[in-house]
Write a protein that holds these residues in place. Structure first.
Motif, PDB file in Angstrom:
ATOM      1  N   GLN A 264     -19.131 -28.350 -13.893  1.00 28.20           N
ATOM      2  CA  GLN A 264     -19.914 -29.362 -13.204  1.00 28.20           C
ATOM      3  C   GLN A 264     -19.035 -30.422 -12.531  1.00 28.20           C
ATOM      4  O   GLN A 264     -19.394 -30.961 -11.497  1.00 28.20           O
ATOM      5  N   ASN A 265     -17.859 -30.669 -13.089  1.00 27.47           N
ATOM      6  CA  ASN A 265     -16.971 -31.687 -12.526  1.00 27.47           C
ATOM      7  C   ASN A 265     -16.142 -31.171 -11.352  1.00 27.47           C
ATOM      8  O   ASN A 265     -15.286 -31.873 -10.824  1.00 27.47           O
ATOM      9  N   GLY A 266     -16.365 -29.907 -10.923  1.00 28.65           N
ATOM     10  CA  GLY A 266     -15.658 -29.344  -9.787  1.00 28.65           C
ATOM     11  C   GLY A 266     -14.449 -28.504 -10.149  1.00 28.65           C
ATOM     12  O   GLY A 266     -13.848 -27.863  -9.298  1.00 28.65           O
ATOM     13  N   LYS A 267     -14.059 -28.489 -11.424  1.00 30.05           N
ATOM     14  CA  LYS A 267     -12.900 -27.703 -11.858  1.00 30.05           C
ATOM     15  C   LYS A 267     -13.301 -26.235 -11.959  1.00 30.05           C
ATOM     16  O   LYS A 267     -14.376 -25.907 -12.433  1.00 30.05           O
ATOM     17  N   ASN A 268     -12.410 -25.347 -11.494  1.00 28.79           N
ATOM     18  CA  ASN A 268     -12.614 -23.907 -11.599  1.00 28.79           C
ATOM     19  C   ASN A 268     -11.482 -23.307 -12.415  1.00 28.79           C
ATOM     20  O   ASN A 268     -10.319 -23.679 -12.244  1.00 28.79           O
ATOM     21  N   VAL A 269     -11.830 -22.364 -13.296  1.00 30.72           N
ATOM     22  CA  VAL A 269     -10.840 -21.717 -14.149  1.00 30.72           C
ATOM     23  C   VAL A 269     -11.051 -20.211 -14.069  1.00 30.72           C
ATOM     24  O   VAL A 269     -12.175 -19.726 -14.236  1.00 30.72           O
ATOM     25  N   PHE A 270      -9.967 -19.468 -13.791  1.00 32.61           N
ATOM     26  CA  PHE A 270     -10.034 -18.010 -13.758  1.00 32.61           C
ATOM     27  C   PHE A 270      -9.291 -17.455 -14.956  1.00 32.61           C
ATOM     28  O   PHE A 270      -8.154 -17.850 -15.215  1.00 32.61           O
ATOM     29  N   SER A 271      -9.926 -16.521 -15.669  1.00 27.62           N
ATOM     30  CA  SER A 271      -9.298 -15.883 -16.827  1.00 27.62           C
ATOM     31  C   SER A 271      -9.291 -14.373 -16.624  1.00 27.62           C
ATOM     32  O   SER A 271     -10.352 -13.768 -16.420  1.00 27.62           O
ATOM     33  N   PHE A 272      -8.088 -13.767 -16.659  1.00 26.95           N
ATOM     34  CA  PHE A 272      -7.988 -12.317 -16.565  1.00 26.95           C
ATOM     35  C   PHE A 272      -8.425 -11.684 -17.874  1.00 26.95           C
ATOM     36  O   PHE A 272      -8.145 -12.213 -18.959  1.00 26.95           O
ATOM     37  N   SER A 273      -9.050 -10.513 -17.795  1.00 29.80           N
ATOM     38  CA  SER A 273      -9.411  -9.775 -19.001  1.00 29.80           C
ATOM     39  C   SER A 273      -8.150  -9.131 -19.579  1.00 29.80           C
ATOM     40  O   SER A 273      -7.203  -8.804 -18.845  1.00 29.80           O
ATOM     41  N   GLU A 274      -8.133  -8.951 -20.874  1.00 25.08           N
ATOM     42  CA  GLU A 274      -6.973  -8.333 -21.535  1.00 25.08           C
ATOM     43  C   GLU A 274      -6.773  -6.915 -21.023  1.00 25.08           C
ATOM     44  O   GLU A 274      -5.640  -6.487 -20.802  1.00 25.08           O
ATOM     45  N   GLU A 275      -7.865  -6.162 -20.834  1.00 23.46           N
ATOM     46  CA  GLU A 275      -7.736  -4.774 -20.382  1.00 23.46           C
ATOM     47  C   GLU A 275      -7.100  -4.697 -18.994  1.00 23.46           C
ATOM     48  O   GLU A 275      -6.331  -3.786 -18.709  1.00 23.46           O
ATOM     49  N   PHE A 276      -7.389  -5.649 -18.111  1.00 26.72           N
ATOM     50  CA  PHE A 276      -6.795  -5.660 -16.781  1.00 26.72           C
ATOM     51  C   PHE A 276      -5.318  -6.026 -16.868  1.00 26.72           C
ATOM     52  O   PHE A 276      -4.475  -5.403 -16.223  1.00 26.72           O
ATOM     53  N   LYS A 277      -4.985  -7.033 -17.672  1.00 21.12           N
ATOM     54  CA  LYS A 277      -3.590  -7.455 -17.810  1.00 21.12           C
ATOM     55  C   LYS A 277      -2.719  -6.345 -18.387  1.00 21.12           C
ATOM     56  O   LYS A 277      -1.576  -6.165 -17.981  1.00 21.12           O
ATOM     57  N   GLU A 278      -3.247  -5.581 -19.333  1.00 22.46           N
ATOM     58  CA  GLU A 278      -2.464  -4.567 -20.028  1.00 22.46           C
ATOM     59  C   GLU A 278      -2.392  -3.233 -19.300  1.00 22.46           C
ATOM     60  O   GLU A 278      -1.559  -2.393 -19.632  1.00 22.46           O
TER      61      GLU A 278
END
Length: 56
Positions: free
Chosen positions: A22-36
């Motif tokens: 809501q404050n305008g911050k965006n966070v992207f998190s990669f999935s473990e399966e994609f990273k590995e």
């Protein structure tokens, strides 16, 4: 606080999640399966401030 989440996939494979706060911050998190996965498809993100617009 309100959070909106977008699930991202590429060619049917889960890439991760984008959370918009809501404050305008965006966070992207990669999935473990994609990273590995060493044979994962290439992912590129355009972060140029004028994208998707072109200044002529």
């Amino acid at each position: 606080m309100k959070v909106t989440v977008l699930k991202l996939s590429l060619h049917g494979q889960l890439v991760g999640y984008l959370a918009g706060f809501q404050n305008g911050k965006n966070v992207f998190s990669f999935s473990e399966e994609f990273k590995e996965n060493l044979s994962r498809p290439t992912l590129s993100l355009i972060t140029h401030p004028t994208f998707p617009f072109r200044i002529i």
